[in-house]
Design a protein around this motif. Sequence first.
Motif, PDB file in Angstrom:
ATOM      1  N   GLN A   1       0.829  -1.205   0.000  1.00 43.52           N
ATOM      2  CA  GLN A   1       0.000   0.000   0.000  1.00 43.52           C
ATOM      3  C   GLN A   1       0.867   1.260   0.000  1.00 43.52           C
ATOM      4  OE1 GLN A   1      -2.650   0.374   3.340  1.00 43.52           O
ATOM      5  NE2 GLN A   1      -3.694   2.142   2.480  1.00 43.52           N
ATOM      6  N   ALA A   2       1.891   1.298   0.837  1.00 44.81           N
ATOM      7  CA  ALA A   2       2.751   2.488   0.911  1.00 44.81           C
ATOM      8  C   ALA A   2       3.485   2.705  -0.418  1.00 44.81           C
ATOM      9  CB  ALA A   2       3.753   2.345   2.053  1.00 44.81           C
ATOM     10  N   VAL A   3       4.021   1.629  -0.985  1.00 47.50           N
ATOM     11  CA  VAL A   3       4.744   1.740  -2.249  1.00 47.50           C
ATOM     12  C   VAL A   3       3.795   2.195  -3.354  1.00 47.50           C
ATOM     13  CG1 VAL A   3       6.009   0.442  -4.020  1.00 47.50           C
ATOM     14  CG2 VAL A   3       6.578   0.144  -1.606  1.00 47.50           C
ATOM     15  N   SER A   4       2.579   1.647  -3.370  1.00 45.45           N
ATOM     16  CA  SER A   4       1.590   2.050  -4.374  1.00 45.45           C
ATOM     17  C   SER A   4       1.276   3.538  -4.274  1.00 45.45           C
ATOM     18  CB  SER A   4       0.299   1.240  -4.215  1.00 45.45           C
ATOM     19  OG  SER A   4       0.526  -0.102  -4.546  1.00 45.45           O
ATOM     20  N   GLN A   5       1.152   4.043  -3.058  1.00 44.18           N
ATOM     21  CA  GLN A   5       0.865   5.469  -2.872  1.00 44.18           C
ATOM     22  C   GLN A   5       2.031   6.322  -3.365  1.00 44.18           C
ATOM     23  OE1 GLN A   5      -0.163   5.841   1.263  1.00 44.18           O
ATOM     24  NE2 GLN A   5      -2.211   4.980   0.972  1.00 44.18           N
ATOM     25  N   HIS A   6       3.243   5.908  -3.066  1.00 41.58           N
ATOM     26  CA  HIS A   6       4.410   6.655  -3.542  1.00 41.58           C
ATOM     27  C   HIS A   6       4.503   6.603  -5.065  1.00 41.58           C
ATOM     28  CE1 HIS A   6       6.129   7.805   0.274  1.00 41.58           C
ATOM     29  NE2 HIS A   6       6.076   6.564   0.714  1.00 41.58           N
ATOM     30  N   LEU A   7       4.221   5.444  -5.647  1.00 38.70           N
ATOM     31  CA  LEU A   7       4.237   5.319  -7.102  1.00 38.70           C
ATOM     32  C   LEU A   7       3.203   6.237  -7.744  1.00 38.70           C
ATOM     33  CD1 LEU A   7       4.725   1.476  -7.500  1.00 38.70           C
ATOM     34  CD2 LEU A   7       6.270   3.254  -8.375  1.00 38.70           C
ATOM     35  N   ALA A   8       2.036   6.349  -7.126  1.00 36.93           N
ATOM     36  CA  ALA A   8       0.990   7.228  -7.669  1.00 36.93           C
ATOM     37  C   ALA A   8       1.478   8.673  -7.711  1.00 36.93           C
ATOM     38  CB  ALA A   8      -0.279   7.106  -6.835  1.00 36.93           C
ATOM     39  N   LYS A   9       2.163   9.114  -6.659  1.00 37.44           N
ATOM     40  CA  LYS A   9       2.692  10.482  -6.630  1.00 37.44           C
ATOM     41  C   LYS A   9       3.780  10.673  -7.691  1.00 37.44           C
ATOM     42  CE  LYS A   9       1.589  11.328  -1.820  1.00 37.44           C
ATOM     43  NZ  LYS A   9       2.076  11.639  -0.487  1.00 37.44           N
ATOM     44  N   LEU A  10       4.662   9.700  -7.805  1.00 42.79           N
ATOM     45  CA  LEU A  10       5.724   9.793  -8.812  1.00 42.79           C
ATOM     46  C   LEU A  10       5.150   9.760 -10.225  1.00 42.79           C
ATOM     47  CD1 LEU A  10       8.315   7.396  -7.121  1.00 42.79           C
ATOM     48  CD2 LEU A  10       8.605   9.873  -7.473  1.00 42.79           C
ATOM     49  N   LYS A  11       4.100   8.991 -10.414  1.00 39.60           N
ATOM     50  CA  LYS A  11       3.459   8.915 -11.728  1.00 39.60           C
ATOM     51  C   LYS A  11       2.777  10.237 -12.070  1.00 39.60           C
ATOM     52  CE  LYS A  11       0.292   6.233 -14.501  1.00 39.60           C
ATOM     53  NZ  LYS A  11      -0.699   5.194 -14.575  1.00 39.60           N
ATOM     54  N   MET A  12       2.074  10.820 -11.100  1.00 41.32           N
ATOM     55  CA  MET A  12       1.415  12.111 -11.337  1.00 41.32           C
ATOM     56  C   MET A  12       2.433  13.192 -11.690  1.00 41.32           C
ATOM     57  SD  MET A  12      -1.734  12.235  -8.589  1.00 41.32           S
ATOM     58  CE  MET A  12      -1.576  13.973  -8.489  1.00 41.32           C
ATOM     59  N   ALA A  13       3.641  13.089 -11.138  1.00 38.17           N
ATOM     60  CA  ALA A  13       4.691  14.072 -11.420  1.00 38.17           C
ATOM     61  C   ALA A  13       5.415  13.771 -12.735  1.00 38.17           C
ATOM     62  CB  ALA A  13       5.691  14.099 -10.265  1.00 38.17           C
ATOM     63  N   GLY A  14       5.082  12.657 -13.384  1.00 37.79           N
ATOM     64  CA  GLY A  14       5.720  12.312 -14.650  1.00 37.79           C
ATOM     65  C   GLY A  14       7.099  11.701 -14.502  1.00 37.79           C
ATOM     66  N   MET A  15       7.428  11.250 -13.295  1.00 38.55           N
ATOM     67  CA  MET A  15       8.750  10.657 -13.078  1.00 38.55           C
ATOM     68  C   MET A  15       8.776   9.161 -13.371  1.00 38.55           C
ATOM     69  SD  MET A  15      10.177  12.577  -9.732  1.00 38.55           S
ATOM     70  CE  MET A  15      10.225  14.349  -9.636  1.00 38.55           C
ATOM     71  N   VAL A  16       7.647   8.489 -13.189  1.00 42.61           N
ATOM     72  CA  VAL A  16       7.554   7.069 -13.507  1.00 42.61           C
ATOM     73  C   VAL A  16       6.323   6.825 -14.369  1.00 42.61           C
ATOM     74  CG1 VAL A  16       8.713   6.354 -11.369  1.00 42.61           C
ATOM     75  CG2 VAL A  16       6.233   6.371 -11.463  1.00 42.61           C
ATOM     76  N   SER A  17       6.332   5.720 -15.071  1.00 42.72           N
ATOM     77  CA  SER A  17       5.179   5.310 -15.865  1.00 42.72           C
ATOM     78  C   SER A  17       4.926   3.837 -15.578  1.00 42.72           C
ATOM     79  CB  SER A  17       5.443   5.534 -17.354  1.00 42.72           C
ATOM     80  OG  SER A  17       6.563   4.782 -17.764  1.00 42.72           O
ATOM     81  N   ASN A  18       3.781   3.370 -16.010  1.00 46.57           N
ATOM     82  CA  ASN A  18       3.478   1.964 -15.809  1.00 46.57           C
ATOM     83  C   ASN A  18       2.824   1.390 -17.050  1.00 46.57           C
ATOM     84  OD1 ASN A  18       1.048   3.459 -15.250  1.00 46.57           O
ATOM     85  ND2 ASN A  18       0.185   1.594 -14.397  1.00 46.57           N
ATOM     86  N   ARG A  19       2.885   0.077 -17.125  1.00 47.01           N
ATOM     87  CA  ARG A  19       2.223  -0.657 -18.203  1.00 47.01           C
ATOM     88  C   ARG A  19       1.780  -1.993 -17.629  1.00 47.01           C
ATOM     89  NH1 ARG A  19       5.451  -4.613 -19.937  1.00 47.01           N
ATOM     90  NH2 ARG A  19       7.662  -4.456 -19.463  1.00 47.01           N
ATOM     91  N   ARG A  20       0.796  -2.567 -18.271  1.00 49.47           N
ATOM     92  CA  ARG A  20       0.278  -3.852 -17.823  1.00 49.47           C
ATOM     93  C   ARG A  20       1.080  -4.966 -18.480  1.00 49.47           C
ATOM     94  NH1 ARG A  20      -3.496  -5.608 -14.899  1.00 49.47           N
ATOM     95  NH2 ARG A  20      -4.606  -3.665 -14.666  1.00 49.47           N
TER      96      ARG A  20
END
Length: 128
Positions: free
Chosen positions: A56-75
């Motif tokens: 949960q904590a990592v997911s929340q941090h990833l969401a913030k990094l994704k919103m800032a355009g620092m990380v992306s994700n794919r399925r």
Amino acid sequence: MTGWTRLDDPSPQLLQQAAASFGLLASTMRLHIVWVLSQGEADVGTLAERVGGTLQAVSQHLAKLKMAGMVSNRREGRRQVYGVDDPQVATLVRLMVEKLDPAVSASVGAPVGASAGGEVHRLRSSGA
């Protein structure tokens, strides 16, 4: 003359954006996440294991990094795989870590996200 060229000062808005980006990386866990992702893609389970956080904590941090355009994700099948979206951010993190611990640069060696052969490293979760 030192060879430096004088550049115009950045606008207050640009400085505010830069400060916000640095602020986002001021979290130890987010910085660690970017460090791990600079070495290759990973899913949340792998990241949680590497950075010592809960899913949960990592997911929340990833969401913030994704919103800032620092990380992306794919399925990838049933998993979401994350990676560094901006190689310059990964380079910035790597340079700061290397500055603080020069021994890291000897172990990193290859460009961010690639091995000596140029292929991207992929981290796999040991779980489902």
